[in-house]
Design an enzyme around this catalytic site. Structure first.
Site, mmCIF file in Angstrom:
data_model
loop_
_atom_site.group_PDB
_atom_site.id
_atom_site.type_symbol
_atom_site.label_atom_id
_atom_site.label_comp_id
_atom_site.label_asym_id
_atom_site.label_seq_id
_atom_site.Cartn_x
_atom_site.Cartn_y
_atom_site.Cartn_z
ATOM 1 N N GLY A 68 82.137 -2.689 9.220
ATOM 2 C CA GLY A 68 82.649 -4.001 8.871
ATOM 3 C C GLY A 68 82.826 -4.823 10.126
ATOM 4 O O GLY A 68 82.971 -4.279 11.237
ATOM 5 N N GLN A 73 86.340 -11.454 15.170
ATOM 6 C CA GLN A 73 85.955 -10.431 16.142
ATOM 7 C C GLN A 73 84.810 -10.872 17.044
ATOM 8 O O GLN A 73 84.528 -10.213 18.049
ATOM 9 C CB GLN A 73 85.582 -9.131 15.442
ATOM 10 N N CYS A 126 88.557 0.581 15.366
ATOM 11 C CA CYS A 126 88.227 -0.845 15.287
ATOM 12 C C CYS A 126 87.316 -1.205 16.448
ATOM 13 O O CYS A 126 87.556 -0.775 17.588
ATOM 14 C CB CYS A 126 89.515 -1.667 15.343
ATOM 15 N N HIS A 168 90.935 -3.440 5.975
ATOM 16 C CA HIS A 168 90.826 -3.579 7.432
ATOM 17 C C HIS A 168 90.217 -4.928 7.805
ATOM 18 O O HIS A 168 90.744 -5.648 8.674
ATOM 19 C CB HIS A 168 89.972 -2.426 7.973
ATOM 20 N N HIS A 172 91.968 -8.567 9.485
ATOM 21 C CA HIS A 172 91.519 -9.308 10.669
ATOM 22 C C HIS A 172 91.633 -10.809 10.446
ATOM 23 O O HIS A 172 91.975 -11.564 11.374
ATOM 24 C CB HIS A 172 90.058 -8.970 10.988
#
Length: 214
Positions: A68, A73, A126, A168, A172
């Site tokens: 993912g 990010q 992560c 998850h 974010h």
């Protein structure tokens, strides 16, 4: 104080990122973009630019590799994430963790809510916190609501490992890292994970490191 990059229109920022060939650079923990709620997607990118950005997220996720990737990010504060999991794991791991293959999907403006009280705790990591993993207890089943990349509504229940991925990546977009929800006594380097804690469940890790499981 906001930097010029923070103030740049999101479309211009995405165009700048896409100007370079190859995977996008992944932002690491400590960058404020990972700690701010992302903007809802409301057409800030036109359809062609959105398609290019989604394709770049896909390449970046696969190259990392990960299951993912959320737009923050890569430094883009938009509520967009991608997920995909071929689940190349042994049968005992698949059964213990409920890890089943997930096709590539785009989540636009996602939110989730637990379905029932059941929780499951497993190690997770992560891409924005490289080199470390920790045990996180999460809802075992969640209801996801979002749109896909074409704006079609999605209302679907996820269980097992896919539910963990959804939580998850959506976290974010709310400025939440997995470490905020983790049992910190479980924090392990990737090297120690490979040496000690590759079991399908973290029962042995909990006993040895001194933390509780749900």
């Amino acid at each position: 104080m906001a930097t010029p990059r923070d103030r740049a229109p999101l479309a211009a920022l995405v165009e700048e990122l896409l100007a370079a060939d190859g995977p996008l650079p992944i932002v690491a923990a400590g960058d404020p973009v990972l700690r701010r709620p992302a903007e809802p997607f409301e057409g800030q990118l036109d359809s062609a630019l959105l398609a290019r950005f989604v394709a770049a997220l896909r390449v970046t996720m696969r190259t990392a590799p990960g299951v993912g990737l959320a737009a923050p990010q890569v430094g883009v504060a938009l509520r967009i994430a991608v997920i995909e999991d071929p689940a190349p794991v042994p049968r005992e791991v698949r059964l213990a963790r409920g890890r089943v293959p997930q096709p590539f999907r785009v989540l636009v403006n996602p939110s989730y809510e637990p379905v029932g009280p059941a929780r499951a705790a497993f190690f997770e990591g992560c891409l924005s916190v490289p080199g470390w993993q920790a045990v996180v207890a999460r809802a075992a089943e969640v209801r996801l609501r979002c749109q896909d990349e074409a704006g079609r509504p999605v209302d679907e229940v996820f269980t097992g490992w896919p539910a963990r991925i959804v939580q998850h990546e959506t976290d974010h977009l709310d400025g939440v890292l997995y470490l905020d929800r983790a049992e910190l006594r479980s924090l392990s380097s990737n090297q120690e994970m490979a040496r000690r804690w590759t079991q399908p469940t973290p029962v042995e890790a909990a006993r040895s490191l001194g933390f509780d499981l749900p």
